[in-house]
Motif scaffolding. Structure first.
Motif, PDB file in Angstrom:
ATOM      1  N   LEU A   1     -95.360  58.794  41.859  1.00 41.29           N
ATOM      2  CA  LEU A   1     -95.531  57.688  42.791  1.00 41.29           C
ATOM      3  C   LEU A   1     -94.867  56.451  42.213  1.00 41.29           C
ATOM      4  O   LEU A   1     -95.193  56.040  41.102  1.00 41.29           O
ATOM      5  CB  LEU A   1     -97.026  57.424  43.016  1.00 41.29           C
TER       6      LEU A   1
ATOM      7  N   MET B   1    -103.338  59.820  50.843  1.00 41.94           N
ATOM      8  CA  MET B   1    -102.662  58.884  49.953  1.00 41.94           C
ATOM      9  C   MET B   1    -103.120  57.468  50.272  1.00 41.94           C
ATOM     10  O   MET B   1    -103.707  57.219  51.324  1.00 41.94           O
ATOM     11  CB  MET B   1    -101.144  58.996  50.102  1.00 41.94           C
TER      12      MET B   1
ATOM     13  N   VAL C   1    -105.204  64.454  44.664  1.00 35.36           N
ATOM     14  CA  VAL C   1    -104.605  65.746  44.335  1.00 35.36           C
ATOM     15  C   VAL C   1    -105.629  66.861  44.473  1.00 35.36           C
ATOM     16  O   VAL C   1    -105.343  67.929  45.011  1.00 35.36           O
ATOM     17  CB  VAL C   1    -104.002  65.720  42.920  1.00 35.36           C
TER      18      VAL C   1
ATOM     19  N   VAL D   1     -97.333  65.180  41.114  1.00 38.36           N
ATOM     20  CA  VAL D   1     -97.010  64.065  41.992  1.00 38.36           C
ATOM     21  C   VAL D   1     -96.450  62.894  41.183  1.00 38.36           C
ATOM     22  O   VAL D   1     -96.907  62.598  40.081  1.00 38.36           O
ATOM     23  CB  VAL D   1     -98.262  63.624  42.788  1.00 38.36           C
TER      24      VAL D   1
ATOM     25  N   TYR E   1     -95.873  65.772  45.963  1.00 38.83           N
ATOM     26  CA  TYR E   1     -97.256  65.777  46.462  1.00 38.83           C
ATOM     27  C   TYR E   1     -97.428  66.919  47.448  1.00 38.83           C
ATOM     28  O   TYR E   1     -96.892  66.884  48.555  1.00 38.83           O
ATOM     29  CB  TYR E   1     -97.595  64.444  47.110  1.00 38.83           C
ATOM     30  N   THR E   2     -98.201  67.914  47.062  1.00 41.04           N
ATOM     31  CA  THR E   2     -98.377  69.097  47.903  1.00 41.04           C
ATOM     32  C   THR E   2     -99.850  69.417  48.147  1.00 41.04           C
ATOM     33  O   THR E   2    -100.174  70.491  48.636  1.00 41.04           O
ATOM     34  CB  THR E   2     -97.700  70.314  47.248  1.00 41.04           C
ATOM     35  N   SER E   3    -100.729  68.519  47.806  1.00 48.95           N
ATOM     36  CA  SER E   3    -102.159  68.774  47.936  1.00 48.95           C
ATOM     37  C   SER E   3    -102.576  68.964  49.388  1.00 48.95           C
ATOM     38  O   SER E   3    -102.128  68.243  50.272  1.00 48.95           O
ATOM     39  CB  SER E   3    -102.955  67.616  47.331  1.00 48.95           C
TER      40      SER E   3
ATOM     41  N   ALA F   1     -93.055  58.709  47.207  1.00 47.44           N
ATOM     42  CA  ALA F   1     -93.811  59.799  46.611  1.00 47.44           C
ATOM     43  C   ALA F   1     -92.964  61.058  46.524  1.00 47.44           C
ATOM     44  O   ALA F   1     -92.166  61.342  47.422  1.00 47.44           O
ATOM     45  CB  ALA F   1     -95.059  60.078  47.446  1.00 47.44           C
TER      46      ALA F   1
ATOM     47  N   ALA G   1    -102.926  58.842  45.146  1.00 44.15           N
ATOM     48  CA  ALA G   1    -102.998  60.091  45.899  1.00 44.15           C
ATOM     49  C   ALA G   1    -104.235  60.872  45.480  1.00 44.15           C
ATOM     50  O   ALA G   1    -104.724  60.723  44.362  1.00 44.15           O
ATOM     51  CB  ALA G   1    -101.749  60.935  45.652  1.00 44.15           C
TER      52      ALA G   1
END
Length: 123
Positions: A4, A34, A100, A2, A27-29, A24, A98
């Motif tokens: 930011l 966030m 994660v 990620v 970001y794939t969590s 952002a 974020a």
């Protein structure tokens, strides 16, 4: 990983307003959480606000509740923090944040942060 990137900080008089933005990427969590943290001079970093799943839920620290509003534009991958009725004690470096790792969303639940943008509130 990620990334930011914050913007929108500046100097304002007490009672004024500022709006912070954060773009952002990566970001794939699945936590889908966030938000924003801040660190005042000489103090530890603290959570300020969080947003879950693009706005299904929002969370705020007691110190900013009723004055700050967090929002998210998923189409632009951008997070916002509208700060109204600012006080000198809001002076701090503000970090986009974020979550994660897998876990519950909350106003202090983050494990990744951007580089920060400085907000100064004068009395």
């Amino acid at each position: 990983q990620v990334q930011l990137v914050e913007s929108g900080g500046g100097s304002v008089q007490a009672g004024g307003s500022l709006k912070l933005s954060c773009v952002a990427s990566g970001y794939t969590s699945s936590s889908n959480c966030m938000g924003w943290s801040r660190q005042a001079p000489g103090k530890e970093r603290e959570g300020v606000a969080a947003i879950y799943a693009g706005g299904i839920s929002t969370y705020y620290a007691d110190s900013v509740k009723g004055r700050f509003t967090i929002s998210q534009d998923n189409a632009k991958n951008t997070l916002y923090l509208q700060m109204d009725s600012l006080k000198p004690e809001d002076t701090a470096m503000y970090y986009c944040a974020a979550l994660v790792a897998k876990g519950p969303c909350g106003w202090d639940a983050f494990d990744a942060w951007g580089q920060g943008t400085l907000v100064t509130v004068s009395s």
